[in-house]
Design an enzyme around this catalytic site. Structure first.
Site, PDB file in Angstrom:
ATOM      1  N   ASP A   1       0.855  -1.199   0.000  1.00 36.48           N
ATOM      2  CA  ASP A   1       0.000   0.000   0.000  1.00 36.48           C
ATOM      3  C   ASP A   1       0.889   1.246   0.000  1.00 36.48           C
ATOM      4  O   ASP A   1       2.114   1.145   0.075  1.00 36.48           O
ATOM      5  CB  ASP A   1      -0.956  -0.006   1.209  1.00 36.48           C
ATOM      6  CG  ASP A   1      -0.224   0.059   2.538  1.00 36.48           C
ATOM      7  OD1 ASP A   1       0.888  -0.513   2.635  1.00 36.48           O
ATOM      8  OD2 ASP A   1      -0.740   0.667   3.497  1.00 36.48           O
TER       9      ASP A   1
ATOM     10  N   HIS B   1       1.167  -8.834  -3.580  1.00 36.15           N
ATOM     11  CA  HIS B   1       0.190  -7.775  -3.278  1.00 36.15           C
ATOM     12  C   HIS B   1       0.987  -6.478  -3.103  1.00 36.15           C
ATOM     13  O   HIS B   1       1.217  -5.996  -1.991  1.00 36.15           O
ATOM     14  CB  HIS B   1      -0.596  -8.138  -2.021  1.00 36.15           C
ATOM     15  CG  HIS B   1      -1.815  -7.298  -1.808  1.00 36.15           C
ATOM     16  ND1 HIS B   1      -3.063  -7.652  -2.263  1.00 36.15           N
ATOM     17  CD2 HIS B   1      -1.989  -6.106  -1.203  1.00 36.15           C
ATOM     18  CE1 HIS B   1      -3.941  -6.730  -1.942  1.00 36.15           C
ATOM     19  NE2 HIS B   1      -3.313  -5.767  -1.290  1.00 36.15           N
TER      20      HIS B   1
ATOM     21  N   GLU C   1       1.858 -10.130   0.448  1.00 36.37           N
ATOM     22  CA  GLU C   1       2.197  -8.706   0.344  1.00 36.37           C
ATOM     23  C   GLU C   1       3.708  -8.576   0.573  1.00 36.37           C
ATOM     24  O   GLU C   1       4.404  -9.553   0.866  1.00 36.37           O
ATOM     25  CB  GLU C   1       1.402  -7.870   1.367  1.00 36.37           C
ATOM     26  CG  GLU C   1       1.514  -6.374   1.076  1.00 36.37           C
ATOM     27  CD  GLU C   1       0.447  -5.505   1.750  1.00 36.37           C
ATOM     28  OE1 GLU C   1      -0.498  -6.034   2.362  1.00 36.37           O
ATOM     29  OE2 GLU C   1       0.575  -4.265   1.654  1.00 36.37           O
TER      30      GLU C   1
ATOM     31  N   ASP D   1       0.419 -17.440  -4.260  1.00 35.17           N
ATOM     32  CA  ASP D   1       1.035 -16.393  -5.079  1.00 35.17           C
ATOM     33  C   ASP D   1      -0.052 -15.751  -5.934  1.00 35.17           C
ATOM     34  O   ASP D   1      -0.201 -16.062  -7.117  1.00 35.17           O
ATOM     35  CB  ASP D   1       2.153 -16.986  -5.956  1.00 35.17           C
ATOM     36  CG  ASP D   1       2.753 -15.916  -6.859  1.00 35.17           C
ATOM     37  OD1 ASP D   1       2.613 -14.710  -6.533  1.00 35.17           O
ATOM     38  OD2 ASP D   1       3.346 -16.274  -7.899  1.00 35.17           O
TER      39      ASP D   1
HETATM   40  O1  G3I Z   1      -1.999 -10.384  18.871  1.00 36.35           O
HETATM   41  C1  G3I Z   1      -2.666 -11.483  18.314  1.00 36.35           C
HETATM   42  C2  G3I Z   1      -2.316 -12.726  19.105  1.00 36.35           C
HETATM   43  O2  G3I Z   1      -2.737 -12.586  20.423  1.00 36.35           O
HETATM   44  C3  G3I Z   1      -3.013 -13.925  18.428  1.00 36.35           C
HETATM   45  O3  G3I Z   1      -2.565 -15.104  19.038  1.00 36.35           O
HETATM   46  C4  G3I Z   1      -2.644 -13.977  16.957  1.00 36.35           C
HETATM   47  C5  G3I Z   1      -3.437 -15.077  16.247  1.00 36.35           C
HETATM   48  O4  G3I Z   1      -3.474 -14.893  14.869  1.00 36.35           O
HETATM   49  O5  G3I Z   1      -2.945 -12.751  16.322  1.00 36.35           O
HETATM   50  C6  G3I Z   1      -2.238 -11.650  16.876  1.00 36.35           C
HETATM   51  O6  G3I Z   1      -2.516 -10.479  16.178  1.00 36.35           O
HETATM   52  C7  G3I Z   1      -2.070 -10.390  14.851  1.00 36.35           C
HETATM   53  C8  G3I Z   1      -1.221  -9.153  14.693  1.00 36.35           C
HETATM   54  O7  G3I Z   1      -0.869  -8.945  13.367  1.00 36.35           O
HETATM   55  C9  G3I Z   1       0.072  -9.221  15.501  1.00 36.35           C
HETATM   56  O8  G3I Z   1       0.889 -10.244  15.039  1.00 36.35           O
HETATM   57  C10 G3I Z   1      -3.272 -10.333  13.943  1.00 36.35           C
HETATM   58  O9  G3I Z   1      -3.965 -11.574  13.967  1.00 36.35           O
HETATM   59  C11 G3I Z   1      -2.843 -10.029  12.523  1.00 36.35           C
HETATM   60  O10 G3I Z   1      -3.979  -9.813  11.719  1.00 36.35           O
HETATM   61  C12 G3I Z   1      -1.965  -8.790  12.488  1.00 36.35           C
HETATM   62  O11 G3I Z   1      -1.448  -8.680  11.200  1.00 36.35           O
HETATM   63  C13 G3I Z   1      -0.919  -7.429  10.821  1.00 36.35           C
HETATM   64  C14 G3I Z   1      -1.679  -6.914   9.615  1.00 36.35           C
HETATM   65  O12 G3I Z   1      -1.076  -5.738   9.143  1.00 36.35           O
HETATM   66  C15 G3I Z   1      -3.134  -6.631   9.898  1.00 36.35           C
HETATM   67  O13 G3I Z   1      -3.256  -5.634  10.832  1.00 36.35           O
HETATM   68  C16 G3I Z   1       0.534  -7.663  10.471  1.00 36.35           C
HETATM   69  O14 G3I Z   1       1.284  -7.956  11.657  1.00 36.35           O
HETATM   70  C17 G3I Z   1       1.118  -6.417   9.821  1.00 36.35           C
HETATM   71  O15 G3I Z   1       2.392  -6.746   9.326  1.00 36.35           O
HETATM   72  C18 G3I Z   1       0.228  -5.966   8.671  1.00 36.35           C
HETATM   73  O16 G3I Z   1       0.745  -4.784   8.207  1.00 36.35           O
HETATM   74  C19 G3I Z   1       0.165  -4.241   7.031  1.00 36.35           C
HETATM   75  C20 G3I Z   1      -0.334  -2.848   7.390  1.00 36.35           C
HETATM   76  O17 G3I Z   1      -1.432  -2.988   8.281  1.00 36.35           O
HETATM   77  C21 G3I Z   1      -0.728  -2.060   6.156  1.00 36.35           C
HETATM   78  N1  G3I Z   1       0.341  -2.052   5.187  1.00 36.35           N
HETATM   79  C22 G3I Z   1       0.727  -3.384   4.774  1.00 36.35           C
HETATM   80  C23 G3I Z   1       1.232  -4.193   5.949  1.00 36.35           C
HETATM   81  C24 G3I Z   1       1.679  -5.576   5.537  1.00 36.35           C
HETATM   82  O18 G3I Z   1       0.637  -6.416   5.180  1.00 36.35           O
HETATM   83  O1  9MR Z   2      -4.493  -3.798  -0.093  1.00 34.10           O
HETATM   84  C1  9MR Z   2      -4.463  -3.725   1.323  1.00 34.10           C
HETATM   85  C2  9MR Z   2      -3.120  -4.163   1.828  1.00 34.10           C
HETATM   86  O2  9MR Z   2      -2.106  -3.323   1.329  1.00 34.10           O
HETATM   87  C3  9MR Z   2      -3.148  -4.184   3.349  1.00 34.10           C
HETATM   88  O3  9MR Z   2      -1.975  -4.702   3.914  1.00 34.10           O
HETATM   89  C4  9MR Z   2      -4.280  -5.035   3.844  1.00 34.10           C
HETATM   90  C5  9MR Z   2      -4.315  -4.952   5.361  1.00 34.10           C
HETATM   91  O4  9MR Z   2      -5.546  -5.178   5.894  1.00 34.10           O
HETATM   92  O5  9MR Z   2      -5.505  -4.627   3.299  1.00 34.10           O
HETATM   93  C6  9MR Z   2      -5.530  -4.609   1.874  1.00 34.10           C
HETATM   94  O6  9MR Z   2      -6.719  -4.072   1.445  1.00 34.10           O
HETATM   95  C7  9MR Z   2      -7.815  -4.950   1.487  1.00 34.10           C
HETATM   96  C8  9MR Z   2      -8.788  -4.439   2.525  1.00 34.10           C
HETATM   97  O7  9MR Z   2      -8.207  -4.500   3.816  1.00 34.10           O
HETATM   98  C9  9MR Z   2     -10.058  -5.271   2.476  1.00 34.10           C
HETATM   99  N1  9MR Z   2     -10.600  -5.280   1.124  1.00 34.10           N
HETATM  100  C10 9MR Z   2      -9.688  -5.819   0.136  1.00 34.10           C
HETATM  101  C11 9MR Z   2      -8.421  -5.012   0.088  1.00 34.10           C
HETATM  102  C12 9MR Z   2      -7.389  -5.623  -0.896  1.00 34.10           C
HETATM  103  O8  9MR Z   2      -7.868  -5.812  -2.125  1.00 34.10           O
END
Ligand code: G3I
Ligand code: 9MR
Length: 633
Positions: A226, A557, A608, A599
């Site tokens: 993103d 992604h 991503e 993939d």
């Molecule tokens: O803290 C809970 C833990 O208690 C539980 O056991 C575990 C089970 O799945 O989940 C843990 O939380 C997770 C958290 O990361 C910490 O590791 C969430 O499920 C998981 O959804 C969350 O994922 C993060 C994701 O964003 C969604 O918020 C990733 O770490 C993080 O790298 C990712 O980052 C995104 C940015 O939001 C937007 N830009 C892209 C980037 C990469 O995808």
């Molecule tokens: O494209 C988004 C990606 O860069 C982020 O890491 C991700 C985190 O939640 O979300 C993706 O966007 C999705 C959105 O959260 C839900 N609708 C579909 C989007 C991707 O096509």
């Protein structure tokens, strides 16, 4: 007989498959003859069928196995292993490593059965060909069954090339600058997101900066696939690049990444980190020292190139986590850039001190996006990077300020005993980063004896930091030694989270730190094993770094890969990797954690890319090259 079978059957096919197939063939011979009554067909089919029958009965079945290995390759001095997976692993099967150019067999040997790797539910054996050190291109040939591995290199430049590529990926993700063909080749693109008119979100309003006013906050890296910029995730990413230089200055000091700043007398890794530091500095409100949590559009953009995303962008509320990440990173910058740009170093230090003061005065301002959206408009739904335990961020920030300034007020903010309560570092758990920095600065490499010269307070910090690192690394090395796949990855189910490949790389950083503290080779082998894992010694068959390996992600992604006109994605990016959360609802081939990878653009939870995932790849590959080539200082 085999040759005859090959004459009869289409190229590449064999009838020597399963026992079920053999029975099928034999049962159908009378039927075949009775349905072909014409004498010519009978005689022709008889001519074929009798030898075929003999082949079916005599030939060996093709073993149903696969060979997985690091598809990019190995340094000649590295441990070299390949994983054989499948139910037909045989202890007697001989594998041959063939030089791809000369077709000569360079090594032959067997695989040692190592059991079942539970994360993929797959029987595994390991081929150890460490002794093969001759540089060249190779593949592994599984003898009669013709199982062939992906090709790989043994070359003393492999890890350096990967480190350079992984660092260049940061350049490819720069905001607010055009990527020129001279540096970006076919991935050249227009500048995106000037970010000179960033709106103050209602959650971030102050007397000086009412809603609707703007600040200028250009530059920095896009976080991931993103186009938003998040302080928390910038923290660990920028830190990891700066300490890669701090720990291995000889290698990283010379590494030329082919970026616009190359050749300007400043190490490229520091120039790249500076690109983000300059942006981070704009995220601080000078009136109070606080730091905005992120700069973002309200929603994720469509699949467009950076310059096509013209949605308004905001800075949202300040948070304690942002202030402390900012403090730690700018405090590191203040010492790392001191010799190259003292003015910049001084700016960083005063920014660090101000952010620290803000955090001490606001110790529990958590960024909770849902709650914020109940109060303010527009609603913001992009990455949260939420964290409601910032005790580790306090430790990390205090440690870096103390190491840079020597001021006891920061040391007094640290509880040495708490340092041993660390986790493998990730964007949310950063206490181990304090251990890494303290151990590096207070403990001489390879020797614990030096710590006796320290003050009692410093000695307590040094001992705790060493305990913190050695106990984290110790658990990982134990797992590496006992794992069927011979990797520390999977020491805990939580290794397979969103961004699991970066978990593997952060394991490697800890193991490299343990090597640097002890000089024992086994730490290095364990660190290397995880690099092998992300580059192909895993049961998905993928090397997870775009452009590096024979089977690499083609549909990450990553908006500027997906929306660009190049068939190949931007190279050098580590994708997130397998995890069974499947939060994106895509159709995965398996629910098993290590096989749950796709993939496909759809799969933002496994495919991503992200700056905090690439930074430990830069570190690990550069460190391993430095160590193997004797540039480990
Ligand atoms: O803290 C809970 C833990 O208690 C539980 O056991 C575990 C089970 O799945 O989940 C843990 O939380 C997770 C958290 O990361 C910490 O590791 C969430 O499920 C998981 O959804 C969350 O994922 C993060 C994701 O964003 C969604 O918020 C990733 O770490 C993080 O790298 C990712 O980052 C995104 C940015 O939001 C937007 N830009 C892209 C980037 C990469 O995808
Ligand atoms: O494209 C988004 C990606 O860069 C982020 O890491 C991700 C985190 O939640 O979300 C993706 O966007 C999705 C959105 O959260 C839900 N609708 C579909 C989007 C991707 O096509």
């Amino acid at each position: 007989m085999q040759a005859l079978a090959q004459l009869i059957l289409p190229r590449g096919k064999t009838i020597c498959t399963s026992m079920r197939d053999r029975i099928f063939y034999i049962r159908h011979i009378p039927l075949f003859l009775s349905t072909h009554r014409k004498s010519m067909i009978r005689s022709v089919s008889g001519f074929y069928l009798i030898p075929l029958l003999l082949v079916v009965l005599s030939c060996e079945k093709k073993p149903e196995i696969e060979i997985h290995l690091n598809q990019a390759g190995f340094h000649p001095l590295a441990a070299k292993t390949a994983a054989v997976t499948g139910n037909d692993i045989s202890p007697t099967q001989i594998f041959h490593i063939v030089n791809t150019d000369s077709e000569e067999v360079a090594w032959s040997g067997r695989a040692t059965d190592s059991g079942t790797w539970p994360w993929a539910g797959i029987r595994t054996a390991v081929i150890d060909f460490t002794e093969l050190q001759t540089q060249g291109e190779y593949h592994i040939h599984g003898g009669k069954g013709l199982t062939i591995s992906p090709s790989f290199a043994i070359r003393n430049t492999v890890y350096a090339g990967l480190s350079r590529a992984a660092l260049r990926a940061f350049y490819f993700n720069r905001a607010s600058i055009p990527l020129e063909p001279e540096y970006a080749g076919p991935w050249a693109r227009a500048a995106g997101h000037p970010d000179t008119l960033i709106l103050i979100h209602p959650s971030a309003v102050t007397v000086d900066r009412p809603a609707g006013t703007t600040i200028s906050s250009p530059g920095g890296w896009y976080d991931a696939g993103d186009y938003n910029k998040y302080i928390v995730n910038s923290g660990i990413s920028t830190y990891t690049l700066m300490v890669a230089y701090e720990h291995f200055p000889e290698f990283f000091g010379d590494l030329s990444a082919g970026i616009p700043e190359s050749g300007d007398g400043i190490p490229d890794i520091l120039s790249e980190a500076r690109w983000n530091l300059d942006w981070m500095l704009t995220m601080q409100d000078h009136s109070d020292g606080g730091v905005y949590h992120k700069l973002t559009s309200p929603q994720f953009s469509g699949v467009v190139m950076p310059h096509e995303d013209t949605d308004p962008r905001y800075v949202v509320m300040k948070s304690t986590a942002a202030a402390l990440n900012f403090t730690a990173v700018t405090a590191v910058a203040a010492r790392v850039y001191e010799t190259y740009d003292p003015g910049f170093a001084a700016t960083c230090l005063s920014a660090a001190r101000a952010a620290w003061e803000w955090a001490v005065a606001h110790p529990d301002v958590y960024y909770r996006q849902d709650k914020m959206n109940e109060l303010y408009e527009p609603a913001i739904v992009t990455g949260e990077y939420g964290d409601t335990d910032v005790t580790d961020e306090f430790d990390w920030a205090a440690a870096e300020l103390y190491l840079t300034t020597g001021a006891t007020e920061y040391r007094d903010a640290l509880n040495p005993e708490q340092l041993t309560d660390s986790l493998v570092p990730n964007w949310r758990d950063v206490r181990a980063l304090a251990c890494i920095s303290i151990a590096h600065h207070l403990v001489p490499h390879g020797s614990m004896t030096g710590i006796h010269d320290l003050s009692p307070e410093d000695r307590a910090l040094a001992e705790s930091s060493v305990n913190c690192l050695m106990s984290l690394a110790g658990v990982l090395r134990d797992e590496y030694r006992s794992s069927a796949l011979q990797v520390s990855m999977g020491h805990d189910r939580r290794d397979f989270v969103w961004g699991s490949n970066a978990v593997a790389m952060n394991h490697s950083i800890l193991l490299i730190r343990a090597w640097q503290l002890t000089g024992e080779r086994s730490w290095l082998d364990a660190a290397l094993a995880n690099l092998d894992y992300v580059l192909g010694r895993n049961p998905t068959g993928y090397s997870f770094v775009t452009g590096y390996g024979t089977r690499t992600p083609m549909h990450p992604h990553h908006r500027s890969s997906a929306a660009g006109n190049q068939p190949d994605p931007v190279p050098g990016f580590l994708v997130g990797g397998p995890q069974s959360g499947q939060q994106d609802g895509c159709a995965y081939p398996s629910n098993l954690p290590a096989l749950s990878y796709l993939d496909d653009w759809c799969s933002y939870s496994t495919n991503e890319v992200a700056i905090n995932w690439n930074a430990p790849l830069v570190y690990t590959t550069g460190a391993l090259h430095a160590i193997f080539s004797g540039k480990n200082r």
